[in-house]
Every structure is written in C-alpha cells, then in structure tokens.
Design an enzyme around this catalytic site. Structure first.
Site, PDB file in Angstrom:
ATOM      1  N   LYS A  31       0.832  -1.204   0.000  1.00 58.87           N
ATOM      2  CA  LYS A  31       0.000   0.000   0.000  1.00 58.87           C
ATOM      3  C   LYS A  31       0.867   1.255   0.000  1.00 58.87           C
ATOM      4  O   LYS A  31       0.632   2.179  -0.795  1.00 58.87           O
ATOM      5  CB  LYS A  31      -0.913   0.004   1.234  1.00 58.87           C
ATOM      6  CG  LYS A  31      -1.894   1.150   1.232  1.00 58.87           C
ATOM      7  CD  LYS A  31      -2.482   1.394   2.586  1.00 58.87           C
ATOM      8  CE  LYS A  31      -1.498   2.133   3.456  1.00 58.87           C
ATOM      9  NZ  LYS A  31      -1.964   2.424   4.796  1.00 58.87           N
TER      10      LYS A  31
ATOM     11  N   ASP B 233      -6.376   1.086   1.355  1.00 60.43           N
ATOM     12  CA  ASP B 233      -6.228   1.214   2.805  1.00 60.43           C
ATOM     13  C   ASP B 233      -7.541   0.808   3.467  1.00 60.43           C
ATOM     14  O   ASP B 233      -8.454   0.305   2.807  1.00 60.43           O
ATOM     15  CB  ASP B 233      -5.800   2.646   3.186  1.00 60.43           C
ATOM     16  CG  ASP B 233      -6.953   3.633   3.035  1.00 60.43           C
ATOM     17  OD1 ASP B 233      -7.994   3.270   2.443  1.00 60.43           O
ATOM     18  OD2 ASP B 233      -6.819   4.762   3.525  1.00 60.43           O
TER      19      ASP B 233
END
Ligand code: SF4
Length: 273
Positions: free
Chosen positions: A113, A132
């Site tokens: 991420k 996220d």
C-alpha cells in the site's frame, strides 16, 4: 456512476498528508500506517526541520527520531523503518527515491500500500490503486467489489470495474468518502451522494422494522418467531456468513432487542485495521 457522484461532492481528491518533496511524502506515508493523517501532519514539520533530506535522516539514530514521533502509533518500529529507509535510499539508490513499486517495496517500512501511494502521488504511476482501510470498507459496502476479503482482492476487483486512467483519482475519492461520510462506526447515509447505488444501504433498508412495546424486564431479547423473551442468545451464521444473534430455543434469527425494540440483525460489514 458512483465515481461521478463522489466526484461531484469531493472537489479535491488528493492526499491530506502535507509534504513538499518525494522525501517528505514517503516519510509521511510510512508514519500514516494505522495513524490519522491529521496526527502525522502535527509531527512532520518538526521532523522535516530536524532531518530535511534522506541523507540527514540516514545519519541519525532511531532513538532520536522516536523523541519526535512519540505520539504516532508504533513509534519505535516506525523510527527504525524511517532511518533504515533513508539509509537504503542513500546506499542503494544514490540518494534518489526509486519510482517503481517493486524497488519501493524493498525499502524498510514500505509495503504494497505504501509503495503504491508513493508511486501514484509522487510519480503518477497509472498502475497504482492503493487499498487502505477506507478503500477496503467503502468499496465493499457500496458493492464496487463483492465479498472481497483482503486488500489485494479489493484492489483487483476495483481494477476490473474502474478505467485504468481513473485509479489514482478513485483511490482518493474512496478514502475521503470513507473518512468523512462512510465512516467505520456510523456511516452518514442520509448525507451520502451514493445512497441510490449502495448495496449496504439497500440491505439496511430491508432490515425488519422495530417492534413497539417490548418489556425488557422479561428478558434482554425477544424472539418474534416463538414469541418469548430470553437473556442468553446463541449465535448463528446467516447466508452472507455474518454471525447473527439467534434464539436459544428455535434458533431463529428473528430476534429483537427488548429495550429498544430494534432488530438484532446486522448487515455484513467489512473492516481491516
Ligand atoms: S449509503 Fe451509507 S453505507 Fe453506503 S456509501 Fe453512503 S454512507 Fe456508506
């Protein structure tokens, strides 16, 4: 349709982290893991003043960094990651942050991420669509993806239904929507621009109406199938795999909370930390 509706109400789909360089961006993104952007923005000015470059950060110790980032979640680990990341950028990449996700993910403290956020925001990488906790929850709730139980599955699912050129923008739209409207604990559905297209909202509307006049003195729960009160429920998994409160006698999930009269049924929801 959903993305257009969100674009109409979110005028600036961009990160809320404050940064002025690639160096400041990756430091802020590493700090933001399981921490709010607002909290990160409070500590980074002092951190950037003390160590304004990869070179400066690589030359300090994690103990010194912890003193400044103590109010951030996991300060000890993040301090080690920051110094390690800066040291590797200096030693392996000649002081310049690599642009591709694979190289970024080799840096300490940089997972999939974080690498995608940096490659997207700093370098405009069109292949990045970071997932996220907000993107994960909102994409599942709305139904942009179905039953995607991991961030990677959400990323793949979104990439299938969203044009590639929109991935960066969609990432920010879903984050901001999740942060300010479709929050984890209490989504503000009455002020949401995508209510008309949201599967979660539709499921909530289908929940049974409250029953008036239940007597909590007779028991905390009321089974509307056998019409009796009880205090100790069992739990059962429904069609979607969600655990529901059930009647200990007949196993029915047609159960209400005596105090409020509300159904005990919940709609499947999606969270990651
Ligand atoms: S309708 Fe409610 S659950 Fe659906 S996206 Fe909007 S705020 Fe979230």
């Amino acid at each position: 349709m959903v993305i257009d509706a969100l674009s109409n109400v979110i005028s600036r789909p961009e990160t809320e982290l404050r940064f002025a360089s690639e160096y400041e961006l990756i430091v802020a993104v590493i700090l933001s893991a399981q921490c709010t952007d607002a909290r990160v923005n409070l500590v980074t000015p002092e951190l950037f003043k003390a160590w304004p470059t990869f070179e400066a950060l690589a030359a300090t110790t994690s103990g010194e960094v912890v003193k400044i980032i103590a109010s951030i979640s996991y300060p000890n680990n993040k301090a080690k990651h920051l110094v390690g990341m800066a040291s590797m950028v200096m030693s392996r990449y000649d002081g310049k942050l690599p642009e591709d996700q694979v190289s970024l993910m080799k840096l300490p403290g940089v997972g999939r991420k974080t690498a995608q956020v940096v490659s997207s925001v700093a370098f405009g990488d069109p292949d990045a669509l970071p997932v996220d906790t907000h993107v994960f929850r909102v994409a599942n709730r709305i139904g942009l993806v179905e039953g995607a139980g991991t961030p990677l599955k959400v990323e793949r699912g979104l990439k299938r239904v969203i044009p590639r050129g929109d991935w960066g923008r969609v990432h920010h739209l879903l984050i901001l929507h999740g942060r300010y409207t479709c929050t984890a604990r209490s989504p503000d559905c009455s002020n949401c621009a995508v209510t008309h297209a949201c599967k979660y909202y539709e499921a909530v509307q289908r929940l049974p109406k409250p029953i008036q006049g239940l007597d909590p003195a007779k028991g905390a729960y009321y089974c509307a199938t056998r019409r009796h009160y009880f205090d100790r429920p069992i739990s059962r998994s429904d069609r979607t795999g969600t655990m529901q409160i059930a009647c200990p006698k007949c196993h029915s999930m047609n159960v209400y909370l005596s105090r409020s009269g509300l159904t005990a049924k919940i709609v499947r929801d999606y969270r990651i930390d």
